[in-house]
Motif scaffolding. Structure first.
Motif, PDB file in Angstrom:
ATOM      1  N   ASN A 130       1.008  -0.890  -0.069  1.00  0.00           N
ATOM      2  CA  ASN A 130      -0.290  -0.050  -0.279  1.00  0.00           C
ATOM      3  C   ASN A 130       1.456   1.355   0.190  1.00  0.00           C
ATOM      4  OD1 ASN A 130      -1.163   2.180   1.878  1.00  0.00           O
ATOM      5  ND2 ASN A 130      -3.065   1.129   0.427  1.00  0.00           N
ATOM      6  N   GLY A 131       1.880   1.570   0.661  1.00  0.00           N
ATOM      7  CA  GLY A 131       3.332   2.229   0.751  1.00  0.00           C
ATOM      8  C   GLY A 131       3.640   2.399  -0.277  1.00  0.00           C
ATOM      9  N   ILE A 132       4.298   1.735  -1.448  1.00  0.00           N
ATOM     10  CA  ILE A 132       4.707   1.778  -2.776  1.00  0.00           C
ATOM     11  C   ILE A 132       3.835   2.233  -3.855  1.00  0.00           C
ATOM     12  CG2 ILE A 132       5.558   0.517  -4.858  1.00  0.00           C
ATOM     13  CD1 ILE A 132       6.868  -1.043  -2.534  1.00  0.00           C
ATOM     14  N   GLY A 133       2.693   1.961  -3.566  1.00  0.00           N
ATOM     15  CA  GLY A 133       1.006   1.928  -4.236  1.00  0.00           C
ATOM     16  C   GLY A 133       1.272   3.577  -4.441  1.00  0.00           C
ATOM     17  N   ARG A 134       1.225   4.477  -2.967  1.00  0.00           N
ATOM     18  CA  ARG A 134       0.485   5.511  -2.665  1.00  0.00           C
ATOM     19  C   ARG A 134       1.842   6.640  -2.923  1.00  0.00           C
ATOM     20  NH1 ARG A 134      -2.745   7.007   0.960  1.00  0.00           N
ATOM     21  NH2 ARG A 134      -3.921   5.509   2.246  1.00  0.00           N
ATOM     22  N   ALA A 142      -7.019  -7.608  -8.822  1.00  0.00           N
ATOM     23  CA  ALA A 142      -6.524  -6.626  -8.873  1.00  0.00           C
ATOM     24  C   ALA A 142      -7.365  -5.354  -8.857  1.00  0.00           C
ATOM     25  CB  ALA A 142      -4.960  -6.201  -8.919  1.00  0.00           C
ATOM     26  N   LEU A 143      -7.113  -5.668 -10.731  1.00  0.00           N
ATOM     27  CA  LEU A 143      -8.067  -3.458 -10.990  1.00  0.00           C
ATOM     28  C   LEU A 143      -9.922  -3.897 -10.563  1.00  0.00           C
ATOM     29  CD1 LEU A 143      -6.375  -4.547 -14.559  1.00  0.00           C
ATOM     30  CD2 LEU A 143      -6.007  -2.190 -12.828  1.00  0.00           C
ATOM     31  N   ALA A 144      -9.989  -5.291 -10.731  1.00  0.00           N
ATOM     32  CA  ALA A 144     -11.418  -5.168 -10.620  1.00  0.00           C
ATOM     33  C   ALA A 144     -11.388  -4.604  -8.913  1.00  0.00           C
ATOM     34  CB  ALA A 144     -11.656  -6.961 -10.279  1.00  0.00           C
ATOM     35  N   TYR A 145     -10.817  -4.799  -7.722  1.00  0.00           N
ATOM     36  CA  TYR A 145     -10.778  -4.266  -6.797  1.00  0.00           C
ATOM     37  C   TYR A 145     -10.289  -2.901  -7.168  1.00  0.00           C
ATOM     38  CZ  TYR A 145      -9.220  -4.475  -1.597  1.00  0.00           C
ATOM     39  OH  TYR A 145      -9.655  -3.711  -0.048  1.00  0.00           O
ATOM     40  N   ALA A 146     -10.073  -2.586  -7.786  1.00  0.00           N
ATOM     41  CA  ALA A 146      -9.468  -0.681  -7.658  1.00  0.00           C
ATOM     42  C   ALA A 146     -10.880  -0.264  -7.946  1.00  0.00           C
ATOM     43  CB  ALA A 146      -8.140  -0.269  -8.604  1.00  0.00           C
ATOM     44  N   VAL A 168      -5.536   2.212  -8.472  1.00  0.00           N
ATOM     45  CA  VAL A 168      -5.348   1.206  -9.083  1.00  0.00           C
ATOM     46  C   VAL A 168      -3.556   1.116  -8.293  1.00  0.00           C
ATOM     47  CG1 VAL A 168      -4.255  -0.285 -10.619  1.00  0.00           C
ATOM     48  CG2 VAL A 168      -6.038   0.695 -11.491  1.00  0.00           C
ATOM     49  N   TRP A 169      -3.396   1.821  -8.216  1.00  0.00           N
ATOM     50  CA  TRP A 169      -1.629   1.951  -7.251  1.00  0.00           C
ATOM     51  C   TRP A 169      -2.137   1.868  -5.879  1.00  0.00           C
ATOM     52  CZ3 TRP A 169       2.260   0.889  -9.733  1.00  0.00           C
ATOM     53  CH2 TRP A 169       1.988   1.299 -10.930  1.00  0.00           C
ATOM     54  N   LEU A 170      -3.136   2.427  -5.027  1.00  0.00           N
ATOM     55  CA  LEU A 170      -3.413   2.336  -3.716  1.00  0.00           C
ATOM     56  C   LEU A 170      -3.912   1.259  -3.080  1.00  0.00           C
ATOM     57  CD1 LEU A 170      -5.142   6.032  -3.561  1.00  0.00           C
ATOM     58  CD2 LEU A 170      -2.553   4.681  -2.666  1.00  0.00           C
ATOM     59  N   SER A 171      -5.361   0.712  -3.805  1.00  0.00           N
ATOM     60  CA  SER A 171      -6.566  -0.095  -3.336  1.00  0.00           C
ATOM     61  C   SER A 171      -5.302  -1.516  -4.747  1.00  0.00           C
ATOM     62  CB  SER A 171      -7.587  -0.186  -4.063  1.00  0.00           C
ATOM     63  OG  SER A 171      -7.942   0.345  -3.223  1.00  0.00           O
ATOM     64  N   GLY A 172      -5.126  -1.688  -5.943  1.00  0.00           N
ATOM     65  CA  GLY A 172      -4.853  -2.497  -6.639  1.00  0.00           C
ATOM     66  C   GLY A 172      -3.602  -2.833  -5.532  1.00  0.00           C
ATOM     67  N   MET A 173      -2.441  -2.506  -5.946  1.00  0.00           N
ATOM     68  CA  MET A 173      -1.321  -3.020  -5.004  1.00  0.00           C
ATOM     69  C   MET A 173      -1.497  -3.827  -3.796  1.00  0.00           C
ATOM     70  SD  MET A 173       1.460  -2.326  -7.113  1.00  0.00           S
ATOM     71  CE  MET A 173       2.692  -2.221  -5.194  1.00  0.00           C
ATOM     72  N   ALA A 217      -4.379  -5.366  -2.902  1.00  0.00           N
ATOM     73  CA  ALA A 217      -4.986  -6.760  -3.023  1.00  0.00           C
ATOM     74  C   ALA A 217      -3.411  -7.834  -3.241  1.00  0.00           C
ATOM     75  CB  ALA A 217      -5.953  -6.396  -4.808  1.00  0.00           C
ATOM     76  N   ILE A 218      -2.389  -7.162  -4.079  1.00  0.00           N
ATOM     77  CA  ILE A 218      -1.469  -8.423  -4.414  1.00  0.00           C
ATOM     78  C   ILE A 218      -1.993  -9.141  -2.901  1.00  0.00           C
ATOM     79  CG2 ILE A 218       0.327  -9.380  -5.473  1.00  0.00           C
ATOM     80  CD1 ILE A 218      -1.449  -8.156  -7.342  1.00  0.00           C
ATOM     81  N   PRO A 219      -0.864  -9.216  -1.754  1.00  0.00           N
ATOM     82  CA  PRO A 219      -0.524  -9.536  -0.885  1.00  0.00           C
ATOM     83  C   PRO A 219      -1.518 -10.110  -0.099  1.00  0.00           C
ATOM     84  CG  PRO A 219       0.008  -7.253  -0.417  1.00  0.00           C
ATOM     85  CD  PRO A 219      -0.654  -7.316  -2.150  1.00  0.00           C
ATOM     86  N   MET A 220      -2.789  -9.843  -0.546  1.00  0.00           N
ATOM     87  CA  MET A 220      -3.713 -10.504   0.156  1.00  0.00           C
ATOM     88  C   MET A 220      -4.170 -11.441  -0.266  1.00  0.00           C
ATOM     89  SD  MET A 220      -6.675  -6.777   1.705  1.00  0.00           S
ATOM     90  CE  MET A 220      -7.076  -6.611   0.182  1.00  0.00           C
ATOM     91  N   LEU A 221      -3.803 -11.225  -1.887  1.00  0.00           N
ATOM     92  CA  LEU A 221      -4.264 -12.741  -2.652  1.00  0.00           C
ATOM     93  C   LEU A 221      -3.425 -13.861  -2.301  1.00  0.00           C
ATOM     94  CD1 LEU A 221      -5.510 -11.215  -6.026  1.00  0.00           C
ATOM     95  CD2 LEU A 221      -6.999 -12.535  -4.322  1.00  0.00           C
ATOM     96  N   TRP A 222      -1.969 -13.498  -2.258  1.00  0.00           N
ATOM     97  CA  TRP A 222      -0.798 -14.393  -1.756  1.00  0.00           C
ATOM     98  C   TRP A 222      -1.395 -14.537  -0.954  1.00  0.00           C
ATOM     99  CZ3 TRP A 222       3.346 -10.481  -3.020  1.00  0.00           C
ATOM    100  CH2 TRP A 222       3.967 -10.443  -4.311  1.00  0.00           C
ATOM    101  N   ALA A 223      -1.456 -14.152   0.426  1.00  0.00           N
ATOM    102  CA  ALA A 223      -2.268 -14.982   1.745  1.00  0.00           C
ATOM    103  C   ALA A 223      -3.088 -15.716   1.387  1.00  0.00           C
ATOM    104  CB  ALA A 223      -2.792 -13.593   2.772  1.00  0.00           C
ATOM    105  N   TYR A 224      -4.163 -15.463   0.662  1.00  0.00           N
ATOM    106  CA  TYR A 224      -5.377 -16.606   0.143  1.00  0.00           C
ATOM    107  C   TYR A 224      -4.963 -17.418  -0.170  1.00  0.00           C
ATOM    108  CZ  TYR A 224      -9.048 -18.586  -0.898  1.00  0.00           C
ATOM    109  OH  TYR A 224      -9.782 -19.979  -1.151  1.00  0.00           O
ATOM    110  N   ARG A 225      -4.058 -17.622  -1.537  1.00  0.00           N
ATOM    111  CA  ARG A 225      -3.652 -18.627  -1.735  1.00  0.00           C
ATOM    112  C   ARG A 225      -2.381 -19.701  -0.954  1.00  0.00           C
ATOM    113  NH1 ARG A 225       1.735 -18.044  -6.528  1.00  0.00           N
ATOM    114  NH2 ARG A 225       2.414 -20.506  -6.020  1.00  0.00           N
TER     115      ARG A 225
END
Length: 268
Positions: A120-124, A206-210, A225-230, A232-240
């Motif tokens: 999220n920080g990188i996305g910001r 991630a785009l849909a989440y954004a 896309v940057w704030l929420s899309g970024m 979303a990626i680790p949240m999906l990794w966590a689920y995987r």
């Protein structure tokens, strides 16, 4: 293939011996409900205005009725998301989102929660370079109002937990639908295609989440896309990794609420 796969290896796990269970009608029910939720909560309409008080109302005219109204929005949001799963897959589908908690899930929750904050920080940082067509105002009345008192903080925290749980589950459901769609229409027997299918599911989810995070308060899609899309990626990794929706949910909630609590404590 195992003869007696554990609950964690059944739907909606992607990385199991079983294919995700869900036909086109089931996914239409879920995606249609998510779209309805977006229109209900993320557009200007009488119900969304009712559930989100103004800053003056929240700070100066707090009451039990107002607190219930604020929390009820979170209950309705999460209830509709889980209701879509029940509608599409029945009670068993809902239960399989929440397998038995394991000891290592506690550590993975903190790890992926930290990754979520980092992403999220990188996305910001990248979002600052996006040309916004609207005034950048990412703070709602509740975000500001919760800083006024510990009472407001806890009311917003309850709502935040319910809302974020619903949002993360919606993200994962969209990911599952996209992944199953990719496996159905992309030739999985060709080299690199299984990996490409997963990659496309990550990016599109991630785009849909954004898009779901694009609201009257945060109206610029490219920034989201940057704030929420970024995020979303680790949240999906966590689920995987864990196949448990509670891991990305708690990872995000615990660190976020702890950070806000520290801000209130040091500003008192």
């Amino acid at each position: 293939m195992t003869t007696n796969p554990s609950k964690r290896r059944l739907w909606p796990s992607l990385y199991s011996e079983e294919e995700p269970v869900g036909d086109i009608n089931a996914w239409i029910k879920i995606l249609a409900t998510i779209w309805f939720i977006y229109l209900l909560f993320n557009t200007k309409n009488p119900l969304s205005i009712y559930f989100t008080p103004s800053l003056t109302e929240f700070q100066m005219h707090g009451s039990l009725g107002l607190d219930i109204r604020v929390i009820a929005a979170g209950l309705l949001f999460l209830g509709l998301v889980l209701g879509s799963v029940w509608w599409a897959f029945g009670g068993l589908g809902v239960r399989r989102l929440f397998p038995r908690w394991r000891v290592r899930d506690t550590f993975l929750t903190l790890w992926y929660g930290l990754l979520t904050l980092i992403f999220n920080g990188i996305g910001r940082l990248f979002a600052d370079f996006v040309q916004a067509h609207y005034v950048d105002n990412s703070s709602s009345a509740l975000d500001i109002g919760e800083m006024a008192s510990w009472h407001n903080y806890w009311i917003v925290t309850v709502r935040y937990i319910l809302m974020m749980a619903g949002q993360v589950i919606a993200l994962i459901l969209i990911f599952l639908a996209l992944y199953q769609l990719g496996k159905r229409f992309l030739p999985q027997n060709k080299r690199f295609m299984p990996g490409l299918t997963k990659f496309l599911a990550y990016i599109l989810a991630a785009l849909a989440y954004a898009g779901l995070m694009t609201t009257p308060i945060n109206p610029n899609f490219m920034q989201n896309v940057w704030l929420s899309g970024m995020q979303a990626i680790p949240m999906l990794w966590a689920y995987r990794r864990t196949r448990n929706v509670l891991v990305p949910i708690l990872g995000l909630i615990i660190l976020n609420r702890a950070f806000i609590a520290l801000l209130i404590a040091f500003s008192a």
